[in-house]
Design an enzyme around this catalytic site. Sequence first.
Site, PDB file in Angstrom:
ATOM      1  N   CYS A  22       0.945  -1.149  -0.172  1.00 43.18           N
ATOM      2  CA  CYS A  22      -0.151   0.270   0.172  1.00 43.18           C
ATOM      3  C   CYS A  22       0.629   1.578  -0.231  1.00 43.18           C
ATOM      4  CB  CYS A  22      -0.913  -0.231   1.100  1.00 43.18           C
ATOM      5  SG  CYS A  22      -1.664  -0.959   1.614  1.00 43.18           S
ATOM      6  N   SER A  51       9.957   2.155   6.496  1.00 46.50           N
ATOM      7  CA  SER A  51       8.452   2.460   6.937  1.00 46.50           C
ATOM      8  C   SER A  51       7.933   3.717   7.102  1.00 46.50           C
ATOM      9  CB  SER A  51       8.605   0.999   7.724  1.00 46.50           C
ATOM     10  OG  SER A  51       8.596  -0.293   6.382  1.00 46.50           O
ATOM     11  N   GLU A  71       8.165  -1.914  11.604  1.00 45.58           N
ATOM     12  CA  GLU A  71       6.924  -2.776  11.442  1.00 45.58           C
ATOM     13  C   GLU A  71       6.514  -4.348  10.564  1.00 45.58           C
ATOM     14  OE1 GLU A  71       4.900  -3.459   8.702  1.00 45.58           O
ATOM     15  OE2 GLU A  71       5.792  -1.956   6.935  1.00 45.58           O
ATOM     16  N   GLN A 109       5.063  -5.993   9.003  1.00 44.68           N
ATOM     17  CA  GLN A 109       5.017  -6.998   7.592  1.00 44.68           C
ATOM     18  C   GLN A 109       5.163  -6.906   6.567  1.00 44.68           C
ATOM     19  OE1 GLN A 109       0.951  -3.853   6.123  1.00 44.68           O
ATOM     20  NE2 GLN A 109       0.069  -5.703   5.469  1.00 44.68           N
ATOM     21  N   SER A 169       0.243   0.243   6.529  1.00 43.90           N
ATOM     22  CA  SER A 169       1.391  -0.582   7.074  1.00 43.90           C
ATOM     23  C   SER A 169       0.015  -0.353   9.253  1.00 43.90           C
ATOM     24  CB  SER A 169       2.492   0.416   7.176  1.00 43.90           C
ATOM     25  OG  SER A 169       2.944   1.062   7.249  1.00 43.90           O
ATOM     26  N   SER A 172      -2.659   0.802   9.452  1.00 39.18           N
ATOM     27  CA  SER A 172      -3.739   0.554   9.759  1.00 39.18           C
ATOM     28  C   SER A 172      -3.975  -1.323   9.870  1.00 39.18           C
ATOM     29  CB  SER A 172      -4.414   0.385   8.536  1.00 39.18           C
ATOM     30  OG  SER A 172      -4.501   1.959   8.095  1.00 39.18           O
TER      31      SER A 172
END
Length: 452
Positions: free
Chosen positions: A50, A109, A114, A116, A199, A201
């Site tokens: 995203c 990020s 993070e 993810q 990220s 979210s």
Amino acid sequence: MSVLVVGLSHKSAPVAVLERAAVSGDTLTKLLRDVVQAEPVAEAFVVSTCNRVEVYAEVDRFHAGVTAICELLARHCGVPSHELTQYLYVHYEDRAVSHLLAVAAGLDSMVVGEDQILGQVRSAVRLAAEQGTAGRVLGELGRLALRTGKRARAETAIGRAGLSLLSAAVQLAATRLGPLRPGADALAGHDVLIVGAGSMSALAAATAARSGAASITVANRTREHAERLAASVRTVTTTVATTVTRLDDLPAAVAAADVVISCTGAAGQVITAGLVSAALTARKARGALVIMDLAMPRDVDPAAAGLPGVVLIGMDQLSEHASAVRDDDVAAVRAILEAEFAAYQSAMDAARVAPTVVALRAKAANVVDAELARLAGRLSADGLSGHALDEIAQTVRRVVDKLLHAPTVRVKELAGSPGGEEYAAALRVLFDLDPRAVEAVTRAAPEQEGSR
């Protein structure tokens, strides 16, 4: 051949452009195939999230590689080239490798550290392997990035900042929702709305799921991104009901929620005081409505805090409860990146001179075999036993190996020094190595790698 990355991220482009540029599914697969078929490109993989779209490629020419990838990105993203180009960044050779390591470690990020992104890099490398677009060079680079990302999270506290922020937000929200039952999770029995699908979210959704939320709804401008985030919640727990909705339906989604967590990265307000007021009318007697605004700039109109029954929690309140990324954590991660990059460079430098070393040893072996065959023909006529001939052969081979050991080991050690390639060139000249033999070894290396 050299590594090149062309891409855009939350640091270079606004959210609206990132959403238009995002590629996934069949579009991502087609982009991969088209990039690797471009004349300057030998290998490729694409990291698409995203918050970023990045094409990593092994190319033989810089300018031709950049031009081809930019054109293909624009074509597959559906964003005109003249619009997209201004947001693109380019990294080449060492900078491209260093950038990928920083991405995998979470330093690049939106939420530093993070987790993810590490899974997203892993998915990118896996897809390229499945599609046959990544070979020896990018395959090794992908493994290096994943190893570096794992080390960063295992050996430092870099991954705790985002989780600390969201954990503090959930605990703060829980205190505003009323007393908890003994032993109950912070959000037990409450319905949560996540606005945005980036990220932060994703971290918010995972934290809400682990905190016992009864249901999680994801609202986002792009439905595909919302569905992807909702699917990720199901990997955390199967007991939480997950749904997605459009931003156009936000008033109804807010009315159905007990907790709203907004973090879209939009330039303007997403949740206005009027929207919240309308939602309160529809809520009737549901109790307090807790809205957490984790966006920078703010997603929520501050005036919403003045509405009856609304608790608005912003980043300023959360900063008092959550630990930020410490400078020493970032420094520790950078030290890991530097160590991994140095090891990678040494390996690549050694690989560059390896064909010369192999060709030299092969030539020495051929010379030894020819001389031993000639000697055996002469001495066997004199009645020398086969055992004696074997002993002579082993002795000659040991002498040659010992003579070659120092120069071949040393040339590998010097490969990473300034002008390192000149030492390999000197070996080729001094030992009169056939260039075709060195090229044959170079060509054979990828084939042997692929046959393992």
